[in-house]
Design an enzyme around this catalytic site. Structure first.
Site, mmCIF file in Angstrom:
data_model
loop_
_atom_site.group_PDB
_atom_site.id
_atom_site.type_symbol
_atom_site.label_atom_id
_atom_site.label_comp_id
_atom_site.label_asym_id
_atom_site.label_seq_id
_atom_site.Cartn_x
_atom_site.Cartn_y
_atom_site.Cartn_z
ATOM 1 N N HIS A 1 43.059 27.349 37.906
ATOM 2 C CA HIS A 1 42.956 25.905 38.103
ATOM 3 C C HIS A 1 42.921 25.126 36.795
ATOM 4 O O HIS A 1 43.150 23.912 36.797
ATOM 5 C CB HIS A 1 41.698 25.578 38.913
ATOM 6 C CG HIS A 1 41.810 25.918 40.359
ATOM 7 N ND1 HIS A 1 42.240 25.026 41.315
ATOM 8 C CD2 HIS A 1 41.564 27.083 41.018
ATOM 9 C CE1 HIS A 1 42.232 25.609 42.502
ATOM 10 N NE2 HIS A 1 41.839 26.862 42.345
ATOM 11 N N SER B 1 36.914 26.408 41.667
ATOM 12 C CA SER B 1 37.617 25.510 42.579
ATOM 13 C C SER B 1 36.743 24.946 43.687
ATOM 14 O O SER B 1 37.142 23.991 44.350
ATOM 15 C CB SER B 1 38.812 26.233 43.212
ATOM 16 O OG SER B 1 38.383 27.367 43.947
ATOM 17 N N LYS C 1 49.573 25.909 40.727
ATOM 18 C CA LYS C 1 48.893 24.609 40.714
ATOM 19 C C LYS C 1 49.643 23.606 39.846
ATOM 20 O O LYS C 1 50.481 22.857 40.324
ATOM 21 C CB LYS C 1 47.454 24.766 40.220
ATOM 22 C CG LYS C 1 46.490 25.322 41.257
ATOM 23 C CD LYS C 1 46.498 26.817 41.321
ATOM 24 C CE LYS C 1 45.468 27.370 42.282
ATOM 25 N NZ LYS C 1 45.544 28.831 42.415
#
Length: 547
Positions: free
Chosen positions: A351, A323, A383
């Site tokens: 992610h 990230s 997310k």
């Protein structure tokens, strides 16, 4: 003992190449990683990018990442900037010591001077003299859905960021480039929101019990079956907190006498979980298969320290998308090494799940690999699914074991029912089980937005890191003065960004991090890129390439 040709391919060789007429780095290693023939990218500093070229036979699609070398002049100026800030920090501490300047931060009592200090000396110094100067760029309160645009609560400070006061005003329609809302499911209207509201009416918000007592609802069972089907694994287990999914489950999987091989840029939750496990931890260079294989060979050849007994278990821990770098794990090569050396693989897809792959099933789907080759598949719902919590997926024996031994399963309160419903609804949309093409459309839109935004920034001359397909786009700022200036000036232009500096990044690699979403329009992305360019040129802070 000589290496086979296949081993050499997997390790990679130091390659002498050229870059737009320029020589390769000092050590001759290629610093741009690209399978197949692609235009050469700029390279990253040699000490952090000694990754040999990937083995193209393991990849079914082009794999391109670029990490440009920090220009020497910029590096020198960055060190000078931190040096000047440090000198002024000590000068201000001198003024505070003699009560010439008021000190707002907590400090040790005089009566406790002989005790073990509560505060680390340098951390305390850094916080009050460097971080406090740019503290207004973080913890900004929002008062709307974190979609493509957000509303911010306006705040002011009268004591140089030590405290803040709300003015009562709201900054409307700020373009949101900071939230991990990859597929745009963070919304208060639509099928997901409606289903969550209905679930709230039926179940309430809280469960008030753990799963192993009377907190196991039918909606939790439905969610875990759906997640297993989505991932293509035998079974899965859901948890109420993404961070705890890593930090509380790794100790259940490994212990004393086990070895954990961890990527140097792994998330704090993975690092904490590894430390809590009591296992021996060894760190390999980021995405560097040569470094990883060397650790594997040494571990098998030498065994445990002192006794030299074989390790009970060797666990490789990596992430799908990193990230802070925007890079994607070289999973085909990791799996090849894992099979060769009989290790286990723990893959954190926080992610990447929902954000990568033609079907949104993460980095395994992105590379077209078999999910069974990954022993422990971890991910979060925070997310791409616009919810909360995390999951572990894998063989049924693994999940049954975790249900009895994971601290998150035994002691944590069950996931909130409307949160579970949000995940179920969004996941069914991604899988196309809602009878629409909305999921496919969002996946395609995210991919197009990512490609478009990265290309736009490169054309403007910005230095950006990461993989071409990663929706996490780090834009390099380098100097400490740019961190605060960039965040403040972008907000003045109604653009919300995340800026990151030391110690979260290396001292000469401060950056702004953009998170691209399927909810963003081309006009929004054009506005962000254009404002970034104009603002940095106006402030004479533009990071020119010095090659």
């Amino acid at each position: 003992m000589t290496e086979s040709s296949g081993s050499k391919l997997l390790n990679g060789e130091a390659c002498q190449r050229t870059l737009r007429g320029k020589n390769a780095g000092k050590n001759g290693f290629v610093k741009n990683h690209c399978v197949f023939e692609h235009p050469r990218k700029y390279r990253r500093p040699t000490e952090r990018s000694q990754n040999a070229a990937p083995n193209s036979s393991l990849y079914k699609k082009p794999f391109s990442e670029s990490f440009e070398e920090t220009p020497l002049l910029v590096a020198v100026l960055t060190y000078m900037g931190y040096g000047i800030l440090t000198i002024f920090g000590y000068f201000r501490d001198f003024l505070r010591h003699w009560n010439i300047e008021k000190c707002h931060i907590a400090h040790e009592r005089e009566q406790q001077k002989d005790f073990v200090p509560l505060y680390q000396d340098f951390e305390n110094f850094y916080t009050r003299n460097l971080y406090m100067r740019i503290r207004d760029n973080w913890n900004r309160p929002i008062c709307s859905v974190p979609g493509a645009k957000v509303d911010l609560v306006e705040r002011v400070t009268h004591n140089y960021n030590w405290t803040f006061e709300h003015t009562g005003k709201v900054v409307k329609d700020v373009i949101n480039m900071g939230s991990y809302n990859y597929l745009g499911f963070a919304e208060n209207a639509g099928a997901c929101a409606s289903a969550a509201i209905e679930t709230t009416h039926a179940y309430g918000v809280g469960v008030a019990s753990t799963r192993c007592e009377i907190g196991n609802l039918d909606i939790h069972e439905e969610l875990e079956q759906l997640v297993a089907r989505f991932l293509g694994v035998e079974s899965s287990m859901a948890f109420g907190m993404g961070f705890a999914t890593n930090s509380m489950n790794i100790p259940a999987l490994t212990g004393k006498g086990c070895l954990i091989l961890s990527d140097e840029l792994n998330h704090a939750s993975l690092v904490l979980g590894a430390r809590l496990s009591g296992s021996t931890i060894r760190v390999f260079k980021h995405n560097n298969m040569q470094s990883l294989e060397k650790l594997l060979r040494d571990a098998i050849a030498h065994g445990q320290p002192r006794t030299h007994r074989p390790w009970k278990k060797i666990l490789i821990v990596v992430e799908g998308i990193y990230s802070m770098e925007g890079s994607i794990v070289r999973l085909p090569e990791v799996i090849a090494l894992k099979k060769r050396y009989k290790a286990y693989l723990y893959l954190d897809e926080a992610h990447s799940i929902g954000a990568l792959g033609p079907n949104g099933r993460g980095v395994v789907d992105y590379f077209g690999l078999d999910p069974k080759d990954v022993d422990i598949m971890m991910g979060t719902f925070t997310k791409s699914f616009g919810a909360a919590g995390g999951y572990i997926g894998g063989r049924k024996e693994l999940i049954d074991y975790l249900r009895c031994h994971s601290h998150s399963a035994l002691y944590a309160t069950s996931m909130s029912p409307p949160v579970a419903q949000q995940i179920i609804s969004s996941m069914k949309i991604i899988m196309g089980e809602d009878g629409s093409t909305l999921g496919k459309d969002r996946l395609r839109q995210l991919s197009e937005n990512t490609t478009y935004f990265r290309r736009k920034l490169r054309e403007m001359g910005f230095i950006i890191y990461g993989n071409d397909d990663s929706p996490v786009v780090p834009l390099m700022l380098y100097m400490p003065a740019k961190i605060g200036a960039f965040g403040r000036e972008m907000l003045k232009r109604n653009i919300g960004t995340v800026v990151v500096g030391f110690p979260a990044t290396p001292i000469i690699e401060s950056r702004a991090r953009f998170c691209v979403s399927a909810a963003h329009t081309r006009e929004m992305l054009d506005t962000v890129s254009l404002c970034s360019f104009q603002m940095l040129q106006t402030l004479l802070l533009f990071p020119q390439r010095c090659l």
